[in-house]
Design a protein around this motif. Structure first.
Motif, PDB file in Angstrom:
ATOM      1  N   ILE A   1       0.900  -1.119  -0.167  1.00 44.65           N
ATOM      2  CA  ILE A   1      -0.039  -0.066   0.032  1.00 44.65           C
ATOM      3  C   ILE A   1       0.861   1.303  -0.148  1.00 44.65           C
ATOM      4  N   LYS A   2       2.038   1.362   0.669  1.00 47.44           N
ATOM      5  CA  LYS A   2       2.670   2.428   0.834  1.00 47.44           C
ATOM      6  C   LYS A   2       3.409   2.654  -0.569  1.00 47.44           C
ATOM      7  N   LEU A   3       3.674   1.906  -1.243  1.00 48.72           N
ATOM      8  CA  LEU A   3       4.278   2.171  -2.815  1.00 48.72           C
ATOM      9  C   LEU A   3       3.331   2.806  -3.734  1.00 48.72           C
ATOM     10  N   LEU A   4       1.950   2.241  -3.393  1.00 50.32           N
ATOM     11  CA  LEU A   4       0.697   2.447  -4.299  1.00 50.32           C
ATOM     12  C   LEU A   4       0.342   3.758  -3.992  1.00 50.32           C
ATOM     13  N   LYS A   5       0.322   4.336  -2.807  1.00 47.17           N
ATOM     14  CA  LYS A   5      -0.175   5.596  -2.155  1.00 47.17           C
ATOM     15  C   LYS A   5       0.671   6.836  -2.632  1.00 47.17           C
ATOM     16  N   ILE A   6       2.015   6.341  -3.152  1.00 49.38           N
ATOM     17  CA  ILE A   6       2.851   7.365  -3.694  1.00 49.38           C
ATOM     18  C   ILE A   6       2.417   7.853  -5.041  1.00 49.38           C
ATOM     19  N   HIS A   7       1.836   6.929  -5.698  1.00 50.09           N
ATOM     20  CA  HIS A   7       1.479   7.121  -7.045  1.00 50.09           C
ATOM     21  C   HIS A   7      -0.262   7.415  -7.289  1.00 50.09           C
ATOM     22  N   LEU A   8      -0.606   8.231  -6.090  1.00 53.07           N
ATOM     23  CA  LEU A   8      -1.881   8.703  -6.016  1.00 53.07           C
ATOM     24  C   LEU A   8      -1.740  10.031  -5.852  1.00 53.07           C
ATOM     25  N   ASP A   9      -2.493  11.120  -6.481  1.00 50.75           N
ATOM     26  CA  ASP A   9      -2.791  12.175  -6.164  1.00 50.75           C
ATOM     27  C   ASP A   9      -3.515  12.569  -4.897  1.00 50.75           C
ATOM     28  N   GLN A  10      -3.660  13.944  -4.495  1.00 49.91           N
ATOM     29  CA  GLN A  10      -4.406  14.232  -3.359  1.00 49.91           C
ATOM     30  C   GLN A  10      -5.834  13.942  -3.358  1.00 49.91           C
ATOM     31  N   PHE A  11      -6.340  13.669  -4.543  1.00 47.98           N
ATOM     32  CA  PHE A  11      -7.990  13.364  -4.901  1.00 47.98           C
ATOM     33  C   PHE A  11      -8.006  11.789  -5.057  1.00 47.98           C
TER      34      PHE A  11
ATOM     35  N   LYS B   1      -6.611   9.883  -7.115  1.00 45.57           N
ATOM     36  CA  LYS B   1      -6.738   9.534  -8.669  1.00 45.57           C
ATOM     37  C   LYS B   1      -5.052   9.255  -9.118  1.00 45.57           C
ATOM     38  N   ILE B   2      -4.969   8.221 -10.117  1.00 46.00           N
ATOM     39  CA  ILE B   2      -3.735   7.793 -10.427  1.00 46.00           C
ATOM     40  C   ILE B   2      -3.044   8.745 -10.963  1.00 46.00           C
ATOM     41  N   LYS B   3      -1.954   9.019 -10.617  1.00 50.62           N
ATOM     42  CA  LYS B   3      -1.147  10.368 -11.353  1.00 50.62           C
ATOM     43  C   LYS B   3      -0.703   9.794 -12.788  1.00 50.62           C
ATOM     44  N   LYS B   4      -0.394  11.052 -13.640  1.00 50.40           N
ATOM     45  CA  LYS B   4       0.126  10.675 -14.779  1.00 50.40           C
ATOM     46  C   LYS B   4       1.694  10.056 -14.883  1.00 50.40           C
TER      47      LYS B   4
ATOM     48  N   SER C   1      -0.848   0.800 -12.008  1.00 54.26           N
ATOM     49  CA  SER C   1      -2.459   1.186 -12.105  1.00 54.26           C
ATOM     50  C   SER C   1      -3.097  -0.145 -11.770  1.00 54.26           C
ATOM     51  N   LYS C   2      -2.811  -0.996 -12.452  1.00 48.38           N
ATOM     52  CA  LYS C   2      -3.324  -2.442 -12.350  1.00 48.38           C
ATOM     53  C   LYS C   2      -3.683  -2.996 -11.007  1.00 48.38           C
ATOM     54  N   ASN C   3      -2.542  -2.866 -10.096  1.00 52.17           N
ATOM     55  CA  ASN C   3      -2.537  -3.199  -8.765  1.00 52.17           C
ATOM     56  C   ASN C   3      -3.352  -2.190  -7.818  1.00 52.17           C
ATOM     57  N   ILE C   4      -3.373  -0.943  -8.379  1.00 48.40           N
ATOM     58  CA  ILE C   4      -4.174   0.155  -7.618  1.00 48.40           C
ATOM     59  C   ILE C   4      -5.398  -0.229  -7.546  1.00 48.40           C
ATOM     60  N   LYS C   5      -6.209  -0.638  -8.999  1.00 51.49           N
ATOM     61  CA  LYS C   5      -7.540  -0.932  -9.108  1.00 51.49           C
ATOM     62  C   LYS C   5      -7.891  -2.187  -8.106  1.00 51.49           C
TER      63      LYS C   5
END
Length: 52
Positions: A8-18, A20-23, A37-41
């Motif tokens: 989860i720590k790694l995946l949270k790095i790639h999410l923005d403040q809302f 959403k998956i970062k570009k 992005s697949k693992n975030i979903k």
């Protein structure tokens, strides 16, 4: 570093403040970005990460 829906720590790095998956970042390969992005979903489906 293992890209997995349980990391989860790694995946949270790639999410923005809302939550959403970062570009794509400049130094990240497309294959890695797709894995993240697949693992975030998956983590969202299992309620490990919030949708909103």
């Amino acid at each position: 570093m293992i890209i997995n829906y349980k990391n989860i720590k790694l995946l949270k790095i790639h999410l923005d403040q809302f939550n959403k998956i970062k570009k794509k970042k400049k130094n990240m390969k497309t294959k890695i970005q797709k894995k993240i992005s697949k693992n975030i979903k998956i983590a969202r489906f299992l309620s490990l990460l919030p949708y909103k």
